[in-house]
Structures are given as structure tokens and as C-alpha cells.
Design an enzyme around this catalytic site. Structure first.
Site, short mmCIF file in Angstrom:
data_model
loop_
_atom_site.label_atom_id
_atom_site.label_comp_id
_atom_site.label_asym_id
_atom_site.label_seq_id
_atom_site.Cartn_x
_atom_site.Cartn_y
_atom_site.Cartn_z
N ARG A 45 13.95 40.31 6.38
CA ARG A 45 14.77 39.76 5.29
C ARG A 45 15.06 40.85 4.26
O ARG A 45 16.17 40.96 3.74
CB ARG A 45 14.03 38.58 4.60
CG ARG A 45 13.86 37.37 5.51
CD ARG A 45 13.39 36.15 4.73
NE ARG A 45 12.01 36.21 4.25
CZ ARG A 45 10.94 35.84 4.92
NH1 ARG A 45 11.08 35.38 6.16
NH2 ARG A 45 9.73 35.91 4.40
N LYS A 136 20.99 30.02 -10.75
CA LYS A 136 21.76 29.01 -10.02
C LYS A 136 20.89 27.80 -9.73
O LYS A 136 19.70 27.95 -9.42
CB LYS A 136 22.26 29.60 -8.70
CG LYS A 136 23.00 28.57 -7.84
CD LYS A 136 23.27 29.07 -6.44
CE LYS A 136 22.47 28.26 -5.45
NZ LYS A 136 22.86 28.52 -4.05
N GLU A 177 26.05 24.08 -10.32
CA GLU A 177 26.62 23.85 -8.99
C GLU A 177 26.39 22.42 -8.50
O GLU A 177 25.39 22.13 -7.84
CB GLU A 177 26.02 24.84 -7.97
CG GLU A 177 26.60 24.67 -6.56
CD GLU A 177 26.03 25.62 -5.53
OE1 GLU A 177 25.09 26.37 -5.83
OE2 GLU A 177 26.54 25.63 -4.39
N LYS A 222 30.16 26.28 -10.48
CA LYS A 222 30.29 26.58 -9.04
C LYS A 222 30.55 25.29 -8.29
O LYS A 222 29.61 24.59 -7.88
CB LYS A 222 29.02 27.28 -8.53
CG LYS A 222 29.04 27.57 -7.03
CD LYS A 222 28.00 28.59 -6.65
CE LYS A 222 27.92 28.76 -5.14
NZ LYS A 222 27.12 29.91 -4.72
P1 13P Z 1 27.98 28.82 0.90
O1 13P Z 1 29.12 29.65 0.37
O2 13P Z 1 27.47 29.27 2.23
O3 13P Z 1 28.25 27.36 0.79
O4 13P Z 1 26.74 29.10 -0.07
C1 13P Z 1 26.96 29.22 -1.41
C2 13P Z 1 25.78 28.75 -2.15
O5 13P Z 1 25.22 29.48 -2.94
C3 13P Z 1 25.34 27.37 -1.95
O6 13P Z 1 24.43 27.04 -2.94
#
Ligand code: 13P
Length: 342
Positions: A45, A136, A177, A222
Site C-alpha cells: 500500500r 473528508k 460528502e 463533494k
Molecule cells: P470515487 O471517485 O471512487 O467514488 O471515490 C471518491 C471518494 O472519495 C468517495 O468517498
């Protein structure tokens, strides 16, 4: 580095740039590595993320921020340099996923509520000290015959607002998000339904952010794009997606929010790029509209890498191409011809 949250938020949506979501949890990155027959270990990773952050063509030109998983934030490159320093040296802002995942909601069949508020203030202090300047938190809203419920929308938007307030208190920009999923088995999951649900969720979200005293100038939204569900059978063009998405955002997102950075959510790399470019080419908007992609930025790089050191240069080139195409899309300048020529 800029220390005012308003300035950090502006840097995260710099002209022609966007965010690399490299914050896959240990479980999710294992799934991605399974797809290329590569064992997921702390070292593999690290190696993978290290070569992404060292891909200077992509990082210096098209990536304004990187979202990390906690493990990566505290990991060092093979030569001992903290990975977080590689990101800052490339002129990008390091960020950290702080939620603890979407957990089944009591009394429901398929809905989830995202957890992670307990002890968050203390964790944010440690993340700030290590260099993270944004965070996030992802909430998940599922469309089906009888969901989302108000219970689910309300609980998730409330938790996001509490998280965002804690981030700002710590000098960290929250990425908010609330993702309306595009997957799911339901044939009535049309683009119109996605529009209606996304509008409801975003209206609720900004009401909760107001109640929590969150400063809109110091956050990034987001969201999902407004698209048909993957199994709906509905075919739409990039222009239709752009029209639905921009109208939904204009109805719900205050103009004091500096930027909106989409998730890709299961769109192909090409769809995610084309849809973003269509929006920026067709509409004038009060906020920056860019990408915060995980899968749609990394899929080609993963395929080129296959877990082998000798493929690193090719994988970095694949990442650079995708980052460049999305950088163009953030300006509304991407075309199919440019894609093919690259
Ligand atoms: P994806 O663009 O693969 O949906 O992932 C973005 C992300 O950070 C989801 O939380």
C-alpha cells in the site's frame, strides 16, 4: 502553507486542478489490489501511494489536494520521507478521511449512518500536527423503492454538519460528502429520481450546516453528479447529466461555497471526465467545479502497475494522463480528440 481555512479551501480548487482521493480504507484497497492480483500489505500500500505522490507531472500540474487514509498519513516513503511531505512538496494540500465508515442504521434494511464523531476533536488535533489541512467525511444515501427515508437523510446530514464544525474549530477545511449512490438494483432509479433525492439531501445539508455555524467560505462540497442508477437502463448524454447536475446545485448550494469537487461513484474514467467537462463548458457558475475522484483517477494507473516495480514509470504516466484529462475537464476544455491524441 496557508493557514486560514478560507485560503486553504481556495487552494483546494485551484484553476484547472482537482483532488486525488487516495483514502481507500484497508478493506477497499484490498479489493482494488485483488483486481490486479497484488497482495495488500502495509508495504505494498505504501509503495503504491508513494509512486502516485512522486508522479510529479500529475501532482505538480493537476492535483491540488490528496485525501489520505489514516495509515498513509503516518507512513514514510521507502527513503524515510513522510508521505505527507511528498504531497506538500508537490504543492498539493494533504487531507485525511476522518469518518469511521457507514454503519447499518438500526431498524432499517439497507440504509446506513456514518459514524466517527466520538473522539473526533482529539483525532483532528493529531492529524493537524502531522500536516493535514483538510478532512473528508462521507455519508451514503441509497435510492430504492422506499428509500431514502427522512430518518436517514436527517441523521447523515446532521453528523456531517457536526463533523464540519469540529474541523473548522481545528483549522481544517471539511469536505462535506453526502453521496447519493448510483448503484443499486432498482429500475425506477432514473436521472429524475436522482435529481429529486440529491436536491432533498443538499437542501437538508445546508440547513444543518447553518444550524451548526459552519462557515461556508471554509468548506468544500463533494457531491454525486445527477445520473441514472446503474441498473435503471436509462441512457442519457453528458449534456443531460450536466444540465440536471448544475440546475440541482444552483438550487441548493450557496455561492459563498468556494468549490464543489465531485466523486466519481462508479462512473467510468471517461464518463467522469466528459461529464465534468460538459458542465464547465456549458454553464457559468458561482463556484469552482472540479473533481475529487478515487476510482476514475486511479483505475488506469492500477492496471498499468499490476503490483510490479518495473511498471511504476508506466503507471505514473497513466496517472498523469488521467489527471491531465480531468484538469482540462475542470476548465471545460476536454474533448474526445484530445483524449485520443494523448
Ligand atoms: P470515487 O471517485 O471512487 O467514488 O471515490 C471518491 C471518494 O472519495 C468517495 O468517498
Amino acid at each position: 502553507m496557508n493557514e486560514k481555512i478560507e485560503d486553504i479551501a481556495i487552494a483546494m480548487v485551484a484553476e484547472g486542478q482537482g483532488i486525488l482521493a487516495a483514502d481507500e480504507s484497508t478493506g477497499t484497497i484490498k479489493k482494488r489490489f485483488d483486481g490486479i492480483d497484488t497482495e495488500s500489505t502495509e508495504e505494498s500500500r505504501r509503495d503504491y501511494r508513494e509512486f502516485l505522490f512522486r508522479a510529479s507531472e500529475a501532482m505538480n500540474n493537476y492535483i491540488s489536494g490528496v485525501i489520505l487514509y489514516e495509515e498513509t498519513l503516518f507512513q514514510a516513503a521507502a527513503d524515510g520521507t513522510p508521505l505527507v511531505d511528498l504531497i506538500s512538496q508537490a504543492g498539493a494540500v494533504p487531507g485525511i478521511k476522518v469518518d469511521m465508515g457507514a454503519k447499518p442504521m438500526a431498524g432499517t434494511q439497507i440504509e446506513t449512518v456514518t459514524e466517527g464523531l466520538d473522539g473526533l476533536r482529539e483525532r483532528l488535533g493529531r492529524y493537524y500536527e502531522r500536516g493535514a489541512r483538510f478532512a473528508k467525511w462521507r455519508a451514503v444515501i441509497t435510492i430504492s423503492e422506499d428509500t431514502p427515508t427522512w430518518n436517514c437523510v436527517k441523521a447523515n446530514c446532521h453528523a456531517l454538519a457536526r463533523y464540519a464544525a469540529l474541523c473548522q474549530e481545528a483549522g481544517i477545511v471539511p469536505i462535506v460528502e453526502p453521496e447519493v449512490l448510483m448503484d443499486g438494483p432498482h429500475s425506477n432509479h432514473t436521472i429524475e429520481r436522482c435529481h429529486e433525492v440529491t436536491e432533498w439531501v443538499l437542501k437538508t445539508q445546508f440547513s444543518e450546516l447553518y444550524d451548526a455555524g459552519v462557515k461556508l467560505e471554509g468548506m468544500i462540497l463533494k457531491p454525486n453528479m445527477v445520473v441514472p442508477g446503474q441498473n435503471s437502463g436509462q441512457k442519457v448524454t453528458a449534456e443531460e447529466i450536466a444540465s440536471h447536475t448544475v440546475s440541482c446545485l444552483k438550487d441548493t448550494v450557496p455561492s459563498s461555497v468556494p468549490g464543489i469537487a465531485f466523486l466519481s461513484g462508479g462512473q467510468t474514467e471517461l464518463e467522469a471526465t466528459a461529464n465534468l467537462s460538459a458542465m464547465n463548458a456549458m454553464y457559468d457558475m458561482p463556484w469552482k467545479l472540479t473533481f475529487s475522484y478515487g476510482r476514475a483517477l486511479q483505475a488506469a494507473a492500477l492496471q498499468a502497475w499490476m503490483g510490479k516495480a518495473e511498471n511504476v514509470a508506466a503507471a505514473q504516466r497513466a496517472f498523469a494522463k488521467r489527471a491531465k484529462m480531468n484538469g482540462l475537464a475542470a476548465l471545460g476544455n476536454w474533448t474526445n480528440e484530445i483524449e485520443k491524441a494523448a
